[in-house]
Design a protein around this motif. Structure first.
Motif, PDB file in Angstrom:
ATOM      1  N   ILE A  47      -5.416  -4.070  -4.741  1.00 23.37           N
ATOM      2  CA  ILE A  47      -5.794  -2.660  -4.875  1.00 23.37           C
ATOM      3  C   ILE A  47      -7.013  -2.336  -4.014  1.00 23.37           C
ATOM      4  CG2 ILE A  47      -6.752  -0.947  -6.478  1.00 23.37           C
ATOM      5  CD1 ILE A  47      -4.938  -2.170  -8.638  1.00 23.37           C
ATOM      6  N   TRP A  48      -8.075  -3.145  -4.165  1.00 27.33           N
ATOM      7  CA  TRP A  48      -9.321  -2.814  -3.476  1.00 27.33           C
ATOM      8  C   TRP A  48      -9.342  -3.307  -2.026  1.00 27.33           C
ATOM      9  CZ3 TRP A  48     -12.178   0.671  -5.811  1.00 27.33           C
ATOM     10  CH2 TRP A  48     -12.037   0.813  -7.206  1.00 27.33           C
ATOM     11  N   GLY A  49      -8.811  -4.506  -1.810  1.00 26.96           N
ATOM     12  CA  GLY A  49      -8.923  -5.093  -0.477  1.00 26.96           C
ATOM     13  C   GLY A  49      -7.840  -4.615   0.476  1.00 26.96           C
ATOM     14  N   VAL A  50      -6.674  -4.241  -0.062  1.00 24.52           N
ATOM     15  CA  VAL A  50      -5.568  -3.825   0.796  1.00 24.52           C
ATOM     16  C   VAL A  50      -5.299  -2.327   0.627  1.00 24.52           C
ATOM     17  CG1 VAL A  50      -3.154  -4.230   1.419  1.00 24.52           C
ATOM     18  CG2 VAL A  50      -4.567  -6.132   0.575  1.00 24.52           C
ATOM     19  N   GLY A  51      -5.162  -1.881  -0.613  1.00 21.82           N
ATOM     20  CA  GLY A  51      -4.786  -0.492  -0.884  1.00 21.82           C
ATOM     21  C   GLY A  51      -5.862   0.507  -0.501  1.00 21.82           C
ATOM     22  N   LEU A  52      -7.109   0.228  -0.911  1.00 14.86           N
ATOM     23  CA  LEU A  52      -8.178   1.196  -0.684  1.00 14.86           C
ATOM     24  C   LEU A  52      -8.419   1.488   0.804  1.00 14.86           C
ATOM     25  CD1 LEU A  52     -10.205   3.052  -2.051  1.00 14.86           C
ATOM     26  CD2 LEU A  52     -11.859   1.169  -2.074  1.00 14.86           C
ATOM     27  N   PRO A  53      -8.498   0.473   1.666  1.00  9.33           N
ATOM     28  CA  PRO A  53      -8.677   0.787   3.098  1.00  9.33           C
ATOM     29  C   PRO A  53      -7.541   1.661   3.640  1.00  9.33           C
ATOM     30  CG  PRO A  53      -9.016  -1.555   2.701  1.00  9.33           C
ATOM     31  CD  PRO A  53      -8.541  -0.978   1.413  1.00  9.33           C
ATOM     32  N   LEU A  54      -6.317   1.407   3.161  1.00  5.75           N
ATOM     33  CA  LEU A  54      -5.185   2.221   3.626  1.00  5.75           C
ATOM     34  C   LEU A  54      -5.308   3.668   3.130  1.00  5.75           C
ATOM     35  CD1 LEU A  54      -2.316  -0.390   3.260  1.00  5.75           C
ATOM     36  CD2 LEU A  54      -2.943   0.807   5.365  1.00  5.75           C
ATOM     37  N   VAL A  55      -5.723   3.810   1.877  1.00  5.55           N
ATOM     38  CA  VAL A  55      -5.924   5.147   1.319  1.00  5.55           C
ATOM     39  C   VAL A  55      -7.011   5.884   2.113  1.00  5.55           C
ATOM     40  CG1 VAL A  55      -6.757   6.440  -0.683  1.00  5.55           C
ATOM     41  CG2 VAL A  55      -5.084   4.598  -0.986  1.00  5.55           C
TER      42      VAL A  55
END
Lengths: 322, 260
Positions: B37-45
């Motif tokens: 969530i934080w390491g992969v998802g958040l940067p994409l968001v």
């Protein structure tokens, strides 16, 4: 029978604290060898040295002819270990843990069969964190056996289990032994030691007090018999205290407790019969392993609650020691 | 429950256990959800958010004609690398030590060092996937050009990952518990991201801040990636700064790390 484990004059200190002062014992092939002792006696430190997790300050250890420090790689193939504390990530599933651990060994046991035999098959896809205490314990036994070890060290195996789970686990240990695995069992439960162990080393304050069979240990302290009964009518103590075989008479409410030597029971019952006194609820108490333990170490064995508190304290000490 | 097992006929594939350990660690990483969530998802968001701000797509003189979005793609890559290495890695490792997972492995032929290796492998693999995802989304959705010096870019990412993982390992080595490791990692994350230009692009920082940024693990990383995006090789000093952190903190971590 050849010796599987030989420990000679083991000594280990943490700073100023002597954990193991001078411990020697020999474990024979195929036996269940118990290490029994009060909290902080040095039981866990002793087996951690045997497992190679700790380096002894002095003394010699040989496990299957291997030196736990020098021959670690070989030792880990042949020695199965079950540690006191849970040791798997919470989200690892039972089947995954077994498959993973079996991949560590040259000649592992079939993990699926082991999972079945330990009654964990239905839990295969349950995460470790969701298992009950008994299930975690069974999994840790499975992991200790997964490398097909010749020797297994089981530390405080049944602490925290309910009585039924404890009995199941004992049965399991007997089954494991019948496979030819030599077992070293660290415990503070008298009942467990008495039921499972072929021989027991009683350790206190870092030293071996005695090594003997459970029966041998109780015989050592069987100097007195205790006879309890409710007399049908009151009687004069002098009737009994006059007997050469009787050493004491005590009243506890309705109950009379007579202590004496091996012949006391005979002497007491005949005197009572002659005086037409019926001894109701007659019970003869013999020394138990617990009595032997108290006599040998001068302390009461731990209750489980105390053991857990002790463990917490020890955990902190261990963290501090790092 | 009767135990009658004898040796398994089945041969085990990898004697080393590293492959299976890495797969297991990847599974656990995904199940923990924090890392994905934080390491992969958040940067994409964040990329999607920045990409939908019109002013982010206008060329700016401060950035030598590049758009703000183009400047932010390397920053977001650094963001992902830093989160995975500073938050996820030390939390997991310190937690394993705390729970006795490493200690338990010491009693097996495999040993705990290989678990550490598996963790690093998973960390690098997830980093690579995230970097590729960020570059592809930026290119396809917002027309941000792919790095013009791809080899230099890959080298920059690898140095940055090594650099940040060394910081993460150092935190894992010195923190007593998983929770402490997480707190320290997070505490380090924010100043590092500041100097990496998350809030103010490095090019717009006042002189002294920019000089500090050059010397931080993540500031050097972002600048190396910016150069590679624009078609140049990373500067020697950028790689040197990252290599120095990786080496010094990595060695210190190896010396200080305790299995239990």
């Amino acid at each position: 029978m050849p010796a599987v484990i030989e420990v000679r004059n083991l000594h280990k200190s943490y700073g100023d604290t002597v954990a193991v002062d001078d411990v020697s014992f020999t474990v024979q092939e195929g036996e269940i060898f118990g290490i029994l002792g009060p909290n902080g006696a040095g039981k866990t430190t002793t087996v951690e040295c045997v497992e190679g997790l700790r380096r002894p300050d002095r003394g010699e250890i040989s496990v299957l002819g291997l030196d736990p420090q020098r021959d670690r790689a070989e030792l880990t193939e042949a020695l199965g270990v079950q540690l006191q504390d849970g040791a798997l990530p919470d989200r690892l599933k039972v089947g995954e843990a077994l498959a993973l651990y079996s991949s560590f060994y040259r000649a592992p046991a079939d993990w699926r069969a082991l999972m079945d035999e330990l009654g964990l098959a239905s839990k295969s896809s349950t995460m470790y964190g969701k298992l009950s205490g008994g299930q975690k314990q069974r999994l840790s036994i499975a992991l200790a056996l997964i490398g097909n070890p010749r020797v297994a060290v089981l530390d405080e195996l049944t602490t925290g289990l309910d009585p039924q789970a404890r009995r199941d686990t004992w049965q399991l240990i007997e089954d494991v032994r019948s496979r030819g695995v030599t077992i070293v069992l660290v415990t503070h439960f008298m009942e467990e030691a008495e039921r499972l162990c072929d021989r027991i080393a009683v350790i206190d304050t870092g030293r071996v007090v005695v090594v003997d069979t459970p029966a041998g240990l109780t015989e050592r302290v069987q100097t007195e018999q205790r006879i309890r009964f409710q007399p049908s009518v009151p009687f004069d103590d002098a009737l009994l205290t006059g007997l050469p075989d009787v050493t004491g008479v005590v009243h506890r409410g309705d109950v009379v407790v007579v202590t004496g030597n091996d012949n006391a029971l005979n002497a007491v019952t005949s005197v009572l019969a002659r005086n037409n006194i019926v001894a109701q609820r007659l019970r003869v108490e013999q020394a138990s392993l617990e009595d032997a333990f108290v006599a040998l170490t001068g302390r009461r064995p731990e209750t489980e609650q105390h053991a857990n508190q002790g463990r917490a304290a020890r955990g902190q000490a261990r963290t501090g020691r790092k | 429950m009767s135990v009658t097992t004898t040796a398994a006929p089945r041969a085990t594939g990898s004697r080393s256990g590293l492959g299976r350990l890495a797969v297991t660690e990847l599974r656990l990483f995904i199940r923990e959800r924090v890392g994905p969530i934080w390491g992969v998802g958040l940067p994409l968001v964040l990329l999607v958010v920045f990409g939908s701000i019109p002013s982010f797509k206008e060329p700016q003189r401060d950035f030598g004609g590049a758009t703000k979005l183009e400047i932010y793609v390397p920053v977001l890559i650094a963001f992902s690398i830093a989160l995975l290495a500073l938050s996820s890695l030390p939390t997991v490792l310190a937690g394993y030590r705390e729970k006795g997972v490493l200690r338990r492995l010491r009693t097996t032929p495999v040993g705990p060092a290989r678990l550490l290796t598996a963790q690093l492998v998973v960390n690098v693999a997830v980093t690579m996937v995230t970097v590729i995802a960020l570059l592809v989304v930026a290119r396809v959705a917002y027309g941000v050009a792919l790095p013009k010096q791809p080899a230099g870019f890959v080298i920059g990412v690898l140095f940055a990952a090594a650099d940040l993982q060394a910081v993460g390992l150092f935190v894992a080595a010195t923190a007593g518990s998983g929770r402490t490791a997480q707190a320290v990692g997070t505490l380090l994350f924010f100043p590092m991201m500041f100097f990496a230009g998350l809030w103010i692009p490095i090019a717009q920082m006042p002189g002294p801040l920019r000089s500090i940024s050059h010397g931080t693990p993540l500031g050097a990383a972002v600048q190396a990636l910016l150069r590679a995006s624009a078609g140049h090789w990373p500067n020697g000093w950028q790689l040197l700064v990252m290599a120095a952190y990786a080496l010094v903190l990595g060695l210190a971590a190896a010396k200080l790390f305790r299995w239990e």
